[in-house]
Design an enzyme around this catalytic site. Structure first.
Site, PDB file in Angstrom:
ATOM      1  CB  VAL A  68     -15.412  22.797 -27.659  1.00  0.00           C
ATOM      2  CG1 VAL A  68     -16.057  23.271 -26.377  1.00  0.00           C
ATOM      3  CG2 VAL A  68     -16.121  21.571 -28.214  1.00  0.00           C
ATOM      4  CB  SER A  69     -10.945  23.733 -30.614  1.00  0.00           C
ATOM      5  OG  SER A  69     -11.021  25.138 -30.738  1.00  0.00           O
ATOM      6  CB  THR A  70     -10.509  19.068 -29.581  1.00  0.00           C
ATOM      7  OG1 THR A  70     -10.513  19.309 -28.163  1.00  0.00           O
ATOM      8  CG2 THR A  70      -9.437  19.928 -30.239  1.00  0.00           C
ATOM      9  CD  GLN A  73     -11.449  22.302 -26.314  1.00  0.00           C
ATOM     10  OE1 GLN A  73     -11.844  22.417 -27.473  1.00  0.00           O
ATOM     11  NE2 GLN A  73     -10.742  23.232 -25.703  1.00  0.00           N
TER      12      GLN A  73
END
Length: 209
Positions: A68-70, A73
């Site tokens: 996931v990016s962050t 998430q």
């Protein structure tokens, strides 16, 4: 029953005759003897060697890769892990490990992603399960797929779109635009500096003449 002379058998299994002789002396693999005391081997001996090689061969791992990016998430990350675990299990495969990263797909320095690539390069991986292509890499996926295949690894894509948030694509595209905009600005600045230097050089030439 198929029989092999010592030289034939050595060539068949990829070892030297002296190695076979050593195996015979140390009871690793005893040769058979004809009534005239000539050594030979059979297809049963061949199967013994092949099975031994299979047992001692390092086991390739089946793994999952989730990203996931962050930090916000993390629930999505857990969903991905559950998807790849259940999917692989339903196909009779128990994953040896699930690698996870939190970071942009445009970041090619992701710790566990690079660790996985290294293991692929070392021929340690059999299958990699991902919920969606962009969990692994967004751009150049086909290149990475070929890279894996060249090392005997296969990427299994589940195509679970809910684990690939659309806002990430927007963020990635904005990041790309930002990079190219910055480069465009640098190029314009560099061009202006060159033009300035050329003007100064031409001015000096005019003074001399």
């Amino acid at each position: 029953m198929v029989t092999y002379k010592v030289g034939e058998f050595a060539k068949k299994i990829g070892v030297s005759v002296s190695t076979l002789q050593r195996w015979d002396r140390t009871d690793v693999l005893k040769s058979r003897r004809t009534p005239t005391n000539q050594r030979y081997y059979t297809d049963e001996d061949l199967n013994i060697v092949l099975n031994l090689e299979e047992e001692t061969k390092p086991k390739r791992k089946n793994v999952g890769y989730c990203r996931v990016s962050t930090q916000g998430q993390k629930q999505n990350l857990e969903n991905q892990k559950e998807f790849v675990s259940l999917y692989s299990l339903s196909h009779g495969v128990i994953l040896d490990e699930i690698y996870t990263d939190i970071g942009s797909v445009l970041n090619y320095k992701r710790k566990n992603w690079n660790k996985l690539l290294k293991q692929i390069e070392n021929n340690e991986i059999d299958k990699i399960y991902v919920t969606y292509k962009d969990r692994f890499v967004r751009f150049g996926y086909e290149w990475f797929e070929d890279f894996c295949a060249s090392h005997g690894a296969e990427i299994i894509v589940l195509n679970q779109k809910q684990t690939s948030p659309e806002e990430e694509l927007t963020e990635d595209l904005l990041s790309i635009l930002h990079v190219f905009s910055a480069r465009s600005y640098d190029l314009k600045k560099y061009k202006a500096e060159i033009n300035k230097e050329l003007k100064e050089i031409n001015a000096k030439k005019e003074k001399r003449t």
